[in-house]
Design a protein around this motif. Sequence first.
Motif, PDB file in Angstrom:
ATOM      1  N   ALA A   1       0.849  -1.197   0.000  1.00 39.99           N
ATOM      2  CA  ALA A   1       0.000   0.000   0.000  1.00 39.99           C
ATOM      3  C   ALA A   1       0.878   1.239   0.000  1.00 39.99           C
ATOM      4  O   ALA A   1       1.882   1.295   0.710  1.00 39.99           O
ATOM      5  N   ILE A   2       0.488   2.210  -0.812  1.00 40.77           N
ATOM      6  CA  ILE A   2       1.142   3.513  -0.838  1.00 40.77           C
ATOM      7  C   ILE A   2       0.065   4.543  -0.518  1.00 40.77           C
ATOM      8  O   ILE A   2      -0.895   4.712  -1.276  1.00 40.77           O
ATOM      9  N   VAL A   3       0.228   5.235   0.610  1.00 35.86           N
ATOM     10  CA  VAL A   3      -0.746   6.214   1.078  1.00 35.86           C
ATOM     11  C   VAL A   3      -0.277   7.601   0.669  1.00 35.86           C
ATOM     12  O   VAL A   3       0.891   7.955   0.866  1.00 35.86           O
ATOM     13  N   GLY A   4      -1.180   8.405   0.109  1.00 33.05           N
ATOM     14  CA  GLY A   4      -0.852   9.780  -0.252  1.00 33.05           C
ATOM     15  C   GLY A   4      -0.592  10.637   0.983  1.00 33.05           C
ATOM     16  O   GLY A   4      -0.950  10.269   2.108  1.00 33.05           O
ATOM     17  N   GLY A   5       0.029  11.796   0.774  1.00 36.86           N
ATOM     18  CA  GLY A   5       0.520  12.648   1.849  1.00 36.86           C
ATOM     19  C   GLY A   5      -0.486  13.154   2.852  1.00 36.86           C
ATOM     20  O   GLY A   5      -0.118  13.526   3.967  1.00 36.86           O
ATOM     21  N   ASP A   6      -1.768  13.185   2.524  1.00 31.93           N
ATOM     22  CA  ASP A   6      -2.781  13.615   3.491  1.00 31.93           C
ATOM     23  C   ASP A   6      -3.294  12.466   4.351  1.00 31.93           C
ATOM     24  O   ASP A   6      -4.181  12.649   5.178  1.00 31.93           O
ATOM     25  N   GLY A   7      -2.726  11.279   4.150  1.00 34.21           N
ATOM     26  CA  GLY A   7      -3.112  10.117   4.937  1.00 34.21           C
ATOM     27  C   GLY A   7      -2.025   9.749   5.912  1.00 34.21           C
ATOM     28  O   GLY A   7      -1.028  10.454   6.066  1.00 34.21           O
TER      29      GLY A   7
ATOM     30  N   GLY B   1       3.661   8.227   0.610  1.00 35.16           N
ATOM     31  CA  GLY B   1       4.490   8.757  -0.454  1.00 35.16           C
ATOM     32  C   GLY B   1       3.753   9.702  -1.368  1.00 35.16           C
ATOM     33  O   GLY B   1       2.539   9.891  -1.275  1.00 35.16           O
ATOM     34  N   ALA B   2       4.516  10.265  -2.293  1.00 40.79           N
ATOM     35  CA  ALA B   2       4.001  11.225  -3.263  1.00 40.79           C
ATOM     36  C   ALA B   2       3.656  10.522  -4.572  1.00 40.79           C
ATOM     37  O   ALA B   2       3.904   9.325  -4.742  1.00 40.79           O
ATOM     38  N   ILE B   3       3.138  11.286  -5.516  1.00 39.97           N
ATOM     39  CA  ILE B   3       2.824  10.756  -6.847  1.00 39.97           C
ATOM     40  C   ILE B   3       4.063  10.082  -7.420  1.00 39.97           C
ATOM     41  O   ILE B   3       5.164  10.618  -7.371  1.00 39.97           O
ATOM     42  N   GLY B   4       3.871   8.876  -7.958  1.00 40.43           N
ATOM     43  CA  GLY B   4       4.958   8.139  -8.592  1.00 40.43           C
ATOM     44  C   GLY B   4       5.843   7.349  -7.640  1.00 40.43           C
ATOM     45  O   GLY B   4       6.846   6.774  -8.066  1.00 40.43           O
ATOM     46  N   THR B   5       5.512   7.314  -6.355  1.00 40.74           N
ATOM     47  CA  THR B   5       6.315   6.545  -5.404  1.00 40.74           C
ATOM     48  C   THR B   5       6.432   5.102  -5.864  1.00 40.74           C
ATOM     49  O   THR B   5       5.464   4.501  -6.313  1.00 40.74           O
TER      50      THR B   5
ATOM     51  N   TRP C   1       2.260   5.993 -12.262  1.00 40.54           N
ATOM     52  CA  TRP C   1       2.899   7.273 -12.563  1.00 40.54           C
ATOM     53  C   TRP C   1       2.168   8.480 -11.980  1.00 40.54           C
ATOM     54  O   TRP C   1       2.799   9.469 -11.609  1.00 40.54           O
ATOM     55  N   ASP C   2       0.846   8.425 -11.845  1.00 41.56           N
ATOM     56  CA  ASP C   2       0.102   9.601 -11.364  1.00 41.56           C
ATOM     57  C   ASP C   2      -0.616   9.345 -10.039  1.00 41.56           C
ATOM     58  O   ASP C   2      -1.630   9.959  -9.745  1.00 41.56           O
ATOM     59  N   ALA C   3      -0.068   8.459  -9.241  1.00 41.41           N
ATOM     60  CA  ALA C   3      -0.717   8.129  -7.964  1.00 41.41           C
ATOM     61  C   ALA C   3       0.348   7.742  -6.934  1.00 41.41           C
ATOM     62  O   ALA C   3       1.441   7.335  -7.315  1.00 41.41           O
ATOM     63  N   PRO C   4       0.027   7.874  -5.668  1.00 41.34           N
ATOM     64  CA  PRO C   4      -1.219   8.402  -5.132  1.00 41.34           C
ATOM     65  C   PRO C   4      -1.194   9.929  -5.049  1.00 41.34           C
ATOM     66  O   PRO C   4      -0.176  10.530  -4.716  1.00 41.34           O
TER      67      PRO C   4
END
Length: 192
Positions: free
Chosen positions: A83-89, A123-127, A153-156
């Motif tokens: 799982a890769i969680v975006g920065g607001d998570g 992580g950020a987009i593209g992690t 490439w465009d997530a998360p």
Amino acid sequence: MAYDIRKTQVSIEEIWHERGPRRAQPLLIGTALAVISNPHAGRYDPDLMPFQAGLRDLGRQLARTLCERLGGKHTIEAYGKGAIVGGDGELEHGAVWHEAGGAAIREVIAQAKAIVPAAKTVGAIGTRLMVPLGHIEAAYVRSHFGTAEMTIWDAPRRDEIVFGLVMATGGRTHARIGGLSVDQISVHDGQR
């Protein structure tokens, strides 16, 4: 709890050799990923259990799709999840995948007994996340220790999570470092 899937991705690698003898059939390593909106982004919620329970169907969907693309559940010898969680998570938003993804993959691959190895990060987009692989029936089969790359490439995006399952049709192409071999698995309890 409902979740919104923005996109999915299935990727299959074919490995013929690692500078040694060429295989008769390639080792297949596949990833099945889903990018979903994070319903807990930007805030702390004390109870994540409904979110976890709501992801079981997503796990089944990804597991079935990946098994099918790799030739059927009888071909799968190794697996993992990530799982890769975006920065607001937060990291715990990815940890819900341990049960949801793990239970789903074992349900779809009925003979699977071993723990499903996992990795998660924020992580950020593209992690890029390297997800560990392990044998489906016994955790000590060293030949099946490997990794699969999980990336979109465009997530998360900051308010998204990428959940993924990884599977392989065998162990490393030129495995030769000893340990428990597949034909020595006896107890089928996930260990020996």
